[in-house]
Scaffold this active site. Structure first.
Site, PDB file in Angstrom:
ATOM      1  N   ASN A  61       0.834  -1.207   0.000  1.00 51.13           N
ATOM      2  CA  ASN A  61       0.000   0.000   0.000  1.00 51.13           C
ATOM      3  C   ASN A  61       0.865   1.252   0.000  1.00 51.13           C
ATOM      4  O   ASN A  61       1.905   1.310   0.652  1.00 51.13           O
ATOM      5  CB  ASN A  61      -1.007   0.003   1.161  1.00 51.13           C
ATOM      6  N   GLU A  63       0.354   5.243   0.545  1.00 48.23           N
ATOM      7  CA  GLU A  63      -0.583   6.274   0.979  1.00 48.23           C
ATOM      8  C   GLU A  63      -0.132   7.652   0.490  1.00 48.23           C
ATOM      9  O   GLU A  63       0.982   7.820  -0.017  1.00 48.23           O
ATOM     10  CB  GLU A  63      -0.715   6.227   2.513  1.00 48.23           C
ATOM     11  N   CYS A  72      -4.062   0.614  -2.441  1.00 49.93           N
ATOM     12  CA  CYS A  72      -3.857  -0.582  -1.627  1.00 49.93           C
ATOM     13  C   CYS A  72      -2.759  -1.461  -2.227  1.00 49.93           C
ATOM     14  O   CYS A  72      -2.413  -1.342  -3.405  1.00 49.93           O
ATOM     15  CB  CYS A  72      -5.145  -1.389  -1.564  1.00 49.93           C
ATOM     16  N   GLU A  74      -2.967  -4.623  -2.968  1.00 47.30           N
ATOM     17  CA  GLU A  74      -3.467  -5.520  -4.010  1.00 47.30           C
ATOM     18  C   GLU A  74      -3.498  -4.820  -5.362  1.00 47.30           C
ATOM     19  O   GLU A  74      -3.144  -5.391  -6.384  1.00 47.30           O
ATOM     20  CB  GLU A  74      -4.874  -6.012  -3.657  1.00 47.30           C
ATOM     21  N   CYS A 112     -10.108  -4.769   0.229  1.00 48.98           N
ATOM     22  CA  CYS A 112     -11.272  -3.879   0.236  1.00 48.98           C
ATOM     23  C   CYS A 112     -12.118  -4.135  -1.009  1.00 48.98           C
ATOM     24  O   CYS A 112     -11.695  -4.835  -1.945  1.00 48.98           O
ATOM     25  CB  CYS A 112     -10.809  -2.422   0.299  1.00 48.98           C
ATOM     26  N   CYS A 115     -10.471  -3.272  -4.391  1.00 47.02           N
ATOM     27  CA  CYS A 115      -9.449  -4.248  -4.804  1.00 47.02           C
ATOM     28  C   CYS A 115     -10.101  -5.540  -5.287  1.00 47.02           C
ATOM     29  O   CYS A 115      -9.613  -6.159  -6.239  1.00 47.02           O
ATOM     30  CB  CYS A 115      -8.485  -4.528  -3.660  1.00 47.02           C
TER      31      CYS A 115
END
Ligand code: THU
Length: 157
Positions: A61, A63, A72, A74, A112, A115
């Site tokens: 991830n 940010e 993310c 993934e 999430c 993803c």
């Protein structure tokens, strides 16, 4: 009227019970958490994808101070794979996380919704189920496919 039911399930495994290639992918996902840039959530996620040529690509991830601009683990992994190995298809995906206490998460972190949607399209491109391994420190959830993570998915328009 009719009922439409989609049942989903996972096998809960211990690390030692996994086949060697799956263990290798879990190891790669765990190692990938080191590439996380998470100064805001302090939640580090790593993802690893086994491609059809046998290679493993990873993501973590990333940010951003403008929160929605981050992405993310993934999606960083699957978009890297799509951009750099467009001829390869996905064979298997593993995800691992390190919690805000700096320790590997005991319970598996699940992708999430965004993803799940992104990964589903790679599974569709592969033309076969792509198992998803959610690797907690104590137990590991082995799901048979991405679509098992996203019932009633949006797949066409
Ligand atoms: N995150 C992931 O990278 N993958 C997941 O499966 C869940 C959440 C990230 C996004 C954000 O950087 C941090 O974890 C906290 O939500």
């Amino acid at each position: 009227m009719r009922d439409l039911e989609i049942i989903t399930s996972a096998k809960v495994m211990a690390y030692e019970e996994l086949d060697a290639p799956v263990r290798e992918l879990v190891d790669a996902a765990r190692a990938a958490t080191a590439g996380s840039y998470a100064p805001y959530s302090h939640f580090k996620v790593g993802a690893a994808i086994r491609l059809s040529n046998g290679s493993i690509v990873t993501g973590a991830n990333q940010e951003n101070v403008a929160y929605p601009s981050g992405t993310c683990a993934e999606r960083s992994a699957c978009y890297w794979a799509g951009a750099n190995a467009p001829e390869e298809t996905f064979e298997m995906i593993a995800v691992a996380a390190v919690g805000t206490d700096g320790l590997p998460c005991a319970t598996p972190a699940a992708p999430c919704g965004a993803c799940r949607q992104a990964l589903l399209e790679y599974e569709m491109r592969a033309g076969h189920d792509v198992p998803v391994i959610l690797a907690g420190a104590l137990e590991i959830y082995c799901l048979p496919s991405v679509k098992s993570l996203l019932p009633f998915a949006f797949t066409e328009f």
